[in-house]
Design an enzyme around this catalytic site. Structure first.
Site, PDB file in Angstrom:
ATOM      1  N   LYS A  18       0.859  -1.195   0.000  1.00  0.00           N
ATOM      2  CA  LYS A  18       0.000   0.000   0.000  1.00  0.00           C
ATOM      3  C   LYS A  18       0.888   1.236   0.000  1.00  0.00           C
ATOM      4  CE  LYS A  18      -1.942   1.799   3.773  1.00  0.00           C
ATOM      5  NZ  LYS A  18      -1.921   3.254   3.845  1.00  0.00           N
ATOM      6  N   ASP A  52      -3.585   4.372  -1.369  1.00  0.00           N
ATOM      7  CA  ASP A  52      -4.349   4.913  -0.243  1.00  0.00           C
ATOM      8  C   ASP A  52      -4.578   6.412  -0.478  1.00  0.00           C
ATOM      9  OD1 ASP A  52      -5.510   5.486   2.121  1.00  0.00           O
ATOM     10  OD2 ASP A  52      -3.867   4.785   3.388  1.00  0.00           O
ATOM     11  N   LYS A  95      -7.581   7.899  -0.241  1.00  0.00           N
ATOM     12  CA  LYS A  95      -8.742   8.362   0.543  1.00  0.00           C
ATOM     13  C   LYS A  95      -9.539   9.399  -0.259  1.00  0.00           C
ATOM     14  CE  LYS A  95      -6.908   7.007   5.016  1.00  0.00           C
ATOM     15  NZ  LYS A  95      -5.471   6.733   4.875  1.00  0.00           N
ATOM     16  N   THR A 111     -13.859  14.972 -10.442  1.00  0.00           N
ATOM     17  CA  THR A 111     -12.433  14.931 -10.098  1.00  0.00           C
ATOM     18  C   THR A 111     -12.046  13.570  -9.528  1.00  0.00           C
ATOM     19  OG1 THR A 111     -13.042  16.121  -8.120  1.00  0.00           O
ATOM     20  CG2 THR A 111     -11.937  17.394  -9.806  1.00  0.00           C
ATOM     21  N   VAL A 133      -2.415  -2.233  13.910  1.00  0.00           N
ATOM     22  CA  VAL A 133      -1.748  -3.152  14.844  1.00  0.00           C
ATOM     23  C   VAL A 133      -0.340  -2.616  15.128  1.00  0.00           C
ATOM     24  CG1 VAL A 133      -3.050  -5.191  14.095  1.00  0.00           C
ATOM     25  CG2 VAL A 133      -0.813  -4.714  13.070  1.00  0.00           C
ATOM     26  N   ALA A 193       2.178  -0.232  16.247  1.00  0.00           N
ATOM     27  CA  ALA A 193       2.448   1.162  16.629  1.00  0.00           C
ATOM     28  C   ALA A 193       1.220   1.897  17.182  1.00  0.00           C
ATOM     29  CB  ALA A 193       3.018   1.913  15.431  1.00  0.00           C
ATOM     30  N   GLN A 194       0.043   1.596  16.656  1.00  0.00           N
ATOM     31  CA  GLN A 194      -1.165   2.301  17.126  1.00  0.00           C
ATOM     32  C   GLN A 194      -1.863   1.559  18.280  1.00  0.00           C
ATOM     33  OE1 GLN A 194      -3.796   4.048  14.061  1.00  0.00           O
ATOM     34  NE2 GLN A 194      -2.248   3.493  12.553  1.00  0.00           N
ATOM     35  N   GLY A 204      -3.115  -1.693  18.334  1.00  0.00           N
ATOM     36  CA  GLY A 204      -3.983  -2.839  18.028  1.00  0.00           C
ATOM     37  C   GLY A 204      -3.216  -4.158  18.119  1.00  0.00           C
ATOM     38  N   ARG A 235       4.702   1.055  10.523  1.00  0.00           N
ATOM     39  CA  ARG A 235       5.889   1.241  11.367  1.00  0.00           C
ATOM     40  C   ARG A 235       6.451  -0.029  11.993  1.00  0.00           C
ATOM     41  NH1 ARG A 235       3.104   6.127  14.425  1.00  0.00           N
ATOM     42  NH2 ARG A 235       1.322   4.914  13.680  1.00  0.00           N
TER      43      ARG A 235
HETATM   44  O1  O7M Z   1       1.224   0.578  11.126  1.00  0.00           O
HETATM   45  P1  O7M Z   1       1.222   2.078  11.152  1.00  0.00           P
HETATM   46  O2  O7M Z   1       0.422   2.644  12.259  1.00  0.00           O
HETATM   47  O3  O7M Z   1       2.590   2.664  11.057  1.00  0.00           O
HETATM   48  O4  O7M Z   1       0.539   2.542   9.765  1.00  0.00           O
HETATM   49  C1  O7M Z   1      -0.785   2.305   9.477  1.00  0.00           C
HETATM   50  C2  O7M Z   1      -1.084   2.552   8.011  1.00  0.00           C
HETATM   51  O5  O7M Z   1      -2.475   2.344   7.818  1.00  0.00           O
HETATM   52  C3  O7M Z   1      -0.786   3.961   7.514  1.00  0.00           C
HETATM   53  O6  O7M Z   1      -0.336   3.851   6.172  1.00  0.00           O
HETATM   54  C4  O7M Z   1      -2.124   4.672   7.535  1.00  0.00           C
HETATM   55  O7  O7M Z   1      -2.265   5.599   6.501  1.00  0.00           O
HETATM   56  C5  O7M Z   1      -3.108   3.510   7.328  1.00  0.00           C
HETATM   57  N1  O7M Z   1      -4.413   3.686   7.994  1.00  0.00           N
HETATM   58  C6  O7M Z   1      -4.497   3.881   9.354  1.00  0.00           C
HETATM   59  O8  O7M Z   1      -3.499   3.888  10.069  1.00  0.00           O
HETATM   60  N2  O7M Z   1      -5.724   4.061   9.918  1.00  0.00           N
HETATM   61  C7  O7M Z   1      -6.883   4.041   9.218  1.00  0.00           C
HETATM   62  O9  O7M Z   1      -7.950   4.158   9.788  1.00  0.00           O
HETATM   63  C8  O7M Z   1      -6.819   3.824   7.840  1.00  0.00           C
HETATM   64  C9  O7M Z   1      -5.583   3.587   7.251  1.00  0.00           C
HETATM   65  C10 O7M Z   1      -5.597   3.148   5.904  1.00  0.00           C
HETATM   66  O10 O7M Z   1      -4.832   2.364   5.420  1.00  0.00           O
HETATM   67  O11 O7M Z   1      -6.607   3.575   5.197  1.00  0.00           O
HETATM   68  C11 O7M Z   1      -6.847   2.935   4.042  1.00  0.00           C
END
Ligand code: O7M
Length: 247
Positions: free
Chosen positions: A45, A77, A79, A86, A202, A204-205, A207, A224
């Site tokens: 991603k 990604d 969003k 557009t 999962v 770093a955040q 989970g 991360r």
């Molecule tokens: O593992 P991390 O925390 O370093 O990164 C998480 C990745 O997931 C990072 O690329 C974020 O942009 C993405 N992400 C989230 O962390 N939270 C969300 O709710 C949604 C995303 C995401 O991937 O959206 C598609």
């Protein structure tokens, strides 16, 4: 995604979120990480903060091509969150660069919003994954707010309505944060096997892999914990093994 996941025996999607001062360094670092971790992944991603410095048809395309050489689909990604006209152009550019799916925001709705993105994607045999409940705390302010469901007249949390829309729109995936396993469980009940859950957050955040998988997360999006590890390949392998064991 299903084929790649079955072939690689992995449900880990690498989020290549790196910080480098020069685009050339960002590209070489990204390629190195992908080379080291690809045996343990089912997809890659990229976010806009990578595509901006790399250039869509330059560095980003090189990464997309390399991931494809390894048998991995690539998700943009983006969003997507604008008006239909557009949005369609944004999606077309990413698909032309080789991305296999885009991520879009359900808040903008269908007509003159996401409809052109879905039509473009499915015409080109690409995917659209919608945000249902994000992993950060502020998610409660939008995705978690109680709203009146126009179909039933009853008050319901926004994310439940987004999960129903993901079904109606025939989305190729729904994003629900691994930091809220009870919401994964709840949305999984609505989505069943028809729309797989992609779960970031999962490590770093905060989970937990096993909890998210047991709650119904089909794919785990990880940044991360892999990219900042001393041994990214080992970190990716550990996550992959933990997720496989939790199924
Ligand atoms: O593992 P991390 O925390 O370093 O990164 C998480 C990745 O997931 C990072 O690329 C974020 O942009 C993405 N992400 C989230 O962390 N939270 C969300 O709710 C949604 C995303 C995401 O991937 O959206 C598609």
């Amino acid at each position: 995604m299903e084929d790649a996941s079955a072939k690689m025996k992995s449900s880990i999607i690498l989020a290549l979120d790196l910080e480098e001062d020069k685009p050339t360094r960002l590209l070489s670092h990204s390629l190195r990480l992908l080379e080291a971790t690809h045996p343990y992944l089912c997809a890659l991603k990229l976010n806009r903060q990578a595509v901006l410095p790399l250039g869509l048809f330059q560095g980003a395309k090189k990464l997309v091509d390399r991931a494809h050489d390894y048998g991995l689909p690539v998700i943009m990604d983006a969003k997507i969150n604008d008006i239909g006209n557009t949005n369609r152009l944004i999606a077309e550019y990413y698909f032309r660069a080789g991305f296999d799916a885009v991520i879009a925001s359900a808040f903008i709705g269908w007509e003159e919003g996401l409809q052109p993105v879905f039509e473009t994607a499915h015409r080109l045999q690409k995917g659209v994954i919608v945000l249902v409940y994000m992993s950060h705390r502020g998610s409660a302010e939008g995705f978690g707010q109680l709203v009146q469901n126009p179909k039933t007249g009853k008050l319901e949390p926004q994310y439940r309505i987004f999960a129903q829309k993901a079904l109606e729109w025939r989305a190729d995936g729904a994003v629900v944060g691994a930091t809220y396993p009870e919401k994964i469980r709840e949305t999984n009940k609505i989505l069943g096997d028809r729309v797989p859950i992609y779960s970031p957050g999962v490590g770093a955040q905060g989970g937990d892999v096993a909890t998210a998988v047991k709650a119904g997360a089909r794919y785990l999006i990880v940044g991360r914990t892999i990219v900042q590890a001393k041994e990214p390949d080992q970190a990716a392998k550990d996550l992959r093994d933990k997720a496989q064991k939790s199924r």
